[in-house]
Design a protein around this motif. Structure first.
Motif, short mmCIF file in Angstrom:
data_model
loop_
_atom_site.label_atom_id
_atom_site.label_comp_id
_atom_site.label_asym_id
_atom_site.label_seq_id
_atom_site.Cartn_x
_atom_site.Cartn_y
_atom_site.Cartn_z
N VAL A 96 -30.02 23.23 -11.55
CA VAL A 96 -29.24 22.22 -10.82
C VAL A 96 -29.73 22.11 -9.38
CG1 VAL A 96 -26.95 21.64 -9.91
CG2 VAL A 96 -27.19 22.47 -12.26
N ALA A 97 -29.97 23.26 -8.74
CA ALA A 97 -30.41 23.27 -7.34
C ALA A 97 -31.78 22.61 -7.19
CB ALA A 97 -30.44 24.70 -6.81
N VAL A 98 -32.71 22.92 -8.10
CA VAL A 98 -34.05 22.34 -8.01
C VAL A 98 -34.01 20.83 -8.20
CG1 VAL A 98 -36.28 22.19 -9.17
CG2 VAL A 98 -35.32 24.41 -8.63
N ILE A 150 -42.60 29.62 -6.83
CA ILE A 150 -41.64 30.47 -6.15
C ILE A 150 -40.84 31.29 -7.15
CG2 ILE A 150 -39.46 30.44 -4.85
CD1 ILE A 150 -40.63 28.23 -3.13
N MET A 151 -40.46 30.67 -8.25
CA MET A 151 -39.71 31.37 -9.29
C MET A 151 -40.50 32.57 -9.81
SD MET A 151 -37.08 31.58 -11.18
CE MET A 151 -36.70 32.52 -12.64
N PHE A 152 -41.78 32.36 -10.11
CA PHE A 152 -42.62 33.47 -10.58
C PHE A 152 -42.75 34.55 -9.51
CE2 PHE A 152 -44.68 30.49 -13.78
CZ PHE A 152 -44.15 31.16 -14.88
N SER A 153 -42.91 34.13 -8.25
CA SER A 153 -43.10 35.11 -7.17
C SER A 153 -41.84 35.95 -6.96
CB SER A 153 -43.48 34.40 -5.87
OG SER A 153 -42.38 33.76 -5.27
N GLN A 154 -40.66 35.33 -7.10
CA GLN A 154 -39.42 36.08 -6.92
C GLN A 154 -39.21 37.08 -8.05
OE1 GLN A 154 -38.49 35.54 -4.00
NE2 GLN A 154 -37.34 33.67 -3.65
N THR A 155 -39.54 36.67 -9.27
CA THR A 155 -39.38 37.57 -10.41
C THR A 155 -40.38 38.71 -10.33
OG1 THR A 155 -38.76 35.61 -11.72
CG2 THR A 155 -39.17 37.64 -12.93
N TYR A 181 -32.00 23.65 0.66
CA TYR A 181 -33.26 24.39 0.49
C TYR A 181 -33.00 25.88 0.27
CZ TYR A 181 -37.83 26.44 1.36
OH TYR A 181 -38.99 27.17 1.25
N TRP A 182 -32.15 26.48 1.11
CA TRP A 182 -31.93 27.92 1.02
C TRP A 182 -31.04 28.28 -0.17
CZ3 TRP A 182 -35.30 30.88 2.87
CH2 TRP A 182 -36.01 30.54 4.02
N ILE A 183 -30.17 27.39 -0.58
CA ILE A 183 -29.42 27.62 -1.82
C ILE A 183 -30.38 27.70 -3.00
CG2 ILE A 183 -27.86 26.52 -3.49
CD1 ILE A 183 -26.22 25.53 -1.09
N THR A 184 -31.39 26.82 -2.98
CA THR A 184 -32.39 26.83 -4.06
C THR A 184 -33.21 28.10 -4.02
OG1 THR A 184 -32.51 24.41 -3.84
CG2 THR A 184 -34.18 25.47 -5.20
N ILE A 185 -33.60 28.54 -2.82
CA ILE A 185 -34.34 29.79 -2.68
C ILE A 185 -33.52 30.96 -3.21
CG2 ILE A 185 -35.16 31.49 -1.00
CD1 ILE A 185 -37.20 29.39 -1.38
N ILE A 186 -32.25 31.02 -2.82
CA ILE A 186 -31.37 32.10 -3.28
C ILE A 186 -31.22 32.06 -4.80
CG2 ILE A 186 -29.00 32.99 -3.24
CD1 ILE A 186 -28.92 32.03 -0.28
#
Length: 251
Positions: A57-59, A142-147, A73-78
């Motif tokens: 939803v955020a993306v 970003i998703m891959f990097s966070q995981t 932006y930061w909600i999506t990052i979180i």
């Protein structure tokens, strides 16, 4: 060109404040993800499903937005960092892949995402994100990097035996080296950006574990809820005190 400039206003300028908030957001991802999966006993799989829904939803909202919105932006990052936490824990622990195996798979996935992005768009620089397709690549990467950061942080702290503080020193030291390289070398700024972006996640992961893990395991045994609330407040205060501007378009 006007469309490109409008799209680029959704990407924040990379400043010291950006990195401070990024580290706080990744730390929040660890405490928040653990709060749902462990403290609420929802488990890694159910927590991943919930956070993945929030992330989706955020993306979508971020891509559809017409201009840069710091809060969105930061909600999506979180969202990426919380789902990254529970997804990595599910793969490493529930599926039995292990931290080393999970880190290796995620590193390959991250590099593949960057390679496909570069091949498709011609650049992986955040200054060239001027279309929904480029934004999609940006958020997937970003998703891959966070995981990856979650798995790498856990592997360094637990399997490698450095503990939470030792792992924090290692990742913090690597970030210092990137800063030195930025100011004193001609190494690609795009390479340095993504290297720093990736390393802030394991730093946040081990910091979050340090805050909420039991004292016997090297943590401070803070409440996951309390730590998460404190981190949210810190991020909000930073957002209110320091105005974030959109990144400049690449010419």
């Amino acid at each position: 060109m006007e469309h490109a400039k409008k799209a680029l206003t959704k990407v924040p300028e990379v400043t010291l404040v950006f990195w401070i908030i990024k580290i706080a957001a990744t730390t929040l991802g660890e405490t928040g993800g653990d709060a749902l999966s462990m403290s609420m006993n929802l488990g890694y799989l159910m927590s991943t499903v919930i956070f993945a829904g929030v992330f989706a939803v955020a993306v979508i909202a971020q891509i559809k937005a017409e201009r840069f919105n710091p809060a969105l932006y930061w909600i999506t990052i979180i969202a990426t960092t919380t789902v990254g936490t529970t997804l990595a824990d599910f793969a490493d622990r529930s599926l039995g892949i292990g931290y080393a195996g999970g880190s290796a798979i995620l590193l390959v996935s991250l590099l593949a995402s960057l390679a496909v992005w570069h091949r498709t768009m011609g650049s992986v620089s955040v200054a060239t994100i001027a279309s929904p397709k480029a934004e999609a690549f940006y958020w997937v990467t970003i998703m891959f990097s966070q995981t990856l950061g979650t798995a790498l942080g856990d592997w360094t702290a637990d399997n490698a035996g450095f503990g939470y503080t030792g792992a924090a020193v290692i990742f913090g030291g690597l970030l210092v080296l990137i800063v030195i390289a930025y100011y004193f070398t001609e190494i690609s700024r795009t390479l340095l950006f993504w290297s720093a972006f990736i390393l802030t996640r394991p730093l946040g992961a081990v910091t979050g574990d340090f805050l909420d893990k039991p004292v016997a395991n090297g943590g401070l045994a803070m409440s996951r809820y309390g730590a998460s609330i404190a981190l949210v407040m810190f991020i909000v205060i930073c957002g209110l005190l320091f105005r974030q501007r959109p990144a400049r378009a690449a010419h």
